[in-house]
Design a protein around this motif. Sequence first.
Motif, short mmCIF file in Angstrom:
data_model
loop_
_atom_site.label_atom_id
_atom_site.label_comp_id
_atom_site.label_asym_id
_atom_site.label_seq_id
_atom_site.Cartn_x
_atom_site.Cartn_y
_atom_site.Cartn_z
N SER A 148 0.85 -1.18 0.00
CA SER A 148 0.00 0.00 0.00
C SER A 148 0.89 1.24 0.00
O SER A 148 2.09 1.15 0.28
CB SER A 148 -0.93 0.01 1.22
OG SER A 148 -0.17 0.04 2.41
N GLY A 149 0.28 2.38 -0.33
CA GLY A 149 1.00 3.64 -0.24
C GLY A 149 1.42 4.26 -1.55
O GLY A 149 1.97 5.37 -1.56
N GLY A 150 1.20 3.59 -2.66
CA GLY A 150 1.57 4.18 -3.94
C GLY A 150 0.63 5.32 -4.30
O GLY A 150 -0.35 5.58 -3.62
N GLY A 151 0.98 6.00 -5.38
CA GLY A 151 0.13 7.09 -5.82
C GLY A 151 0.85 8.01 -6.78
O GLY A 151 1.91 7.68 -7.30
N LEU A 152 0.21 9.15 -7.02
CA LEU A 152 0.74 10.17 -7.93
C LEU A 152 1.32 11.31 -7.10
O LEU A 152 0.67 11.82 -6.18
CB LEU A 152 -0.38 10.69 -8.82
CG LEU A 152 -0.04 11.89 -9.73
CD1 LEU A 152 1.03 11.50 -10.73
CD2 LEU A 152 -1.32 12.36 -10.44
N VAL A 153 2.54 11.70 -7.42
CA VAL A 153 3.21 12.76 -6.68
C VAL A 153 4.04 13.59 -7.65
O VAL A 153 4.50 13.09 -8.68
CB VAL A 153 4.09 12.16 -5.55
CG1 VAL A 153 5.21 11.33 -6.12
CG2 VAL A 153 4.61 13.24 -4.62
N TRP A 212 5.94 -12.69 -3.38
CA TRP A 212 5.84 -11.36 -3.97
C TRP A 212 4.48 -10.75 -3.71
O TRP A 212 3.47 -11.46 -3.68
CB TRP A 212 6.05 -11.44 -5.49
CG TRP A 212 7.44 -11.81 -5.88
CD1 TRP A 212 7.94 -13.07 -6.04
CD2 TRP A 212 8.52 -10.91 -6.16
NE1 TRP A 212 9.26 -13.01 -6.41
CE2 TRP A 212 9.64 -11.69 -6.49
CE3 TRP A 212 8.65 -9.52 -6.17
CZ2 TRP A 212 10.88 -11.14 -6.83
CZ3 TRP A 212 9.87 -8.96 -6.50
CH2 TRP A 212 10.98 -9.77 -6.82
N GLY A 213 4.48 -9.44 -3.57
CA GLY A 213 3.23 -8.72 -3.52
C GLY A 213 2.69 -8.48 -4.92
O GLY A 213 3.33 -8.81 -5.91
N GLN A 214 1.51 -7.87 -4.98
CA GLN A 214 0.84 -7.66 -6.26
C GLN A 214 1.31 -6.40 -6.95
O GLN A 214 1.03 -6.19 -8.14
CB GLN A 214 -0.68 -7.60 -6.06
CG GLN A 214 -1.22 -6.26 -5.57
CD GLN A 214 -0.92 -5.97 -4.11
OE1 GLN A 214 -0.39 -6.82 -3.38
NE2 GLN A 214 -1.26 -4.76 -3.66
N GLY A 215 2.03 -5.56 -6.24
CA GLY A 215 2.57 -4.34 -6.82
C GLY A 215 1.71 -3.13 -6.52
O GLY A 215 0.49 -3.22 -6.39
N THR A 216 2.37 -1.98 -6.40
CA THR A 216 1.67 -0.72 -6.21
C THR A 216 2.30 0.32 -7.13
O THR A 216 3.54 0.40 -7.24
CB THR A 216 1.71 -0.27 -4.73
OG1 THR A 216 0.92 0.90 -4.56
CG2 THR A 216 3.12 0.01 -4.25
N GLN A 217 1.47 1.09 -7.80
CA GLN A 217 1.95 2.04 -8.80
C GLN A 217 2.44 3.32 -8.13
O GLN A 217 1.75 3.91 -7.30
CB GLN A 217 0.83 2.38 -9.78
CG GLN A 217 1.21 3.43 -10.83
CD GLN A 217 2.18 2.89 -11.86
OE1 GLN A 217 2.00 1.80 -12.40
NE2 GLN A 217 3.23 3.67 -12.16
N VAL A 218 3.63 3.74 -8.52
CA VAL A 218 4.16 5.04 -8.13
C VAL A 218 4.37 5.85 -9.41
O VAL A 218 5.08 5.40 -10.32
CB VAL A 218 5.49 4.90 -7.37
CG1 VAL A 218 6.13 6.27 -7.16
CG2 VAL A 218 5.25 4.22 -6.02
N THR A 219 3.74 7.00 -9.49
CA THR A 219 3.86 7.86 -10.65
C THR A 219 4.37 9.23 -10.21
O THR A 219 3.77 9.85 -9.32
CB THR A 219 2.53 8.01 -11.39
OG1 THR A 219 2.06 6.72 -11.76
CG2 THR A 219 2.69 8.87 -12.63
#
Length: 121
Positions: A7-12, A111-118
Motif C-alpha cells: 500500500s501507499g503508492g500514488g501520484l506525486v 511477492w506482492g501484487q505491486g503498487t503504482q508510483v507515478t
Amino acid sequence: QVQLVESGGGLVQAGGSLRLSCEASGSIVSINAMGWYRQAPGKQRELVAVISSGGGTNYADSVQGRFTISRDNAKNTVYLQLNSLKPEDTAVYYCNAGVRRYYWTDYHDYWGQGTQVTVSS
C-alpha cells in the motif's frame, strides 16, 4: 498460504515523497530478507532496496540517499520511504520476502501484487 499486500503508492510531483508499506500474513514461522523491486514500462524488474532480518540494508545506486528501507519484524512489515522523487522513479513497486512457513521447510520467495508510483515533472 502467504500473502504480501502493498500500500501507499500514488501520484506525486517531482521532489515529493511517498511511503510504501508491505505486510506479510498467513502461515509464517520466520522471514529473512525483505525487499522492494520496481518495474517501469518496457524495462526489466530491478532491485530498489533490501533489508536483512538483522536490519542490514542495501540500495540501488539510483536511489541511494533518497530512499530508506525499514522493517517491523513484530508486524512482518517492510516499509520504503521515497524522498526527492524523480520522474524516472515512476514504476510499479513490488515487495518481496523470504518466508519460512514451517520449521521443517526452507525459505521461499513471495511477492506482492505491486503498487503504482507515478512521479510527474
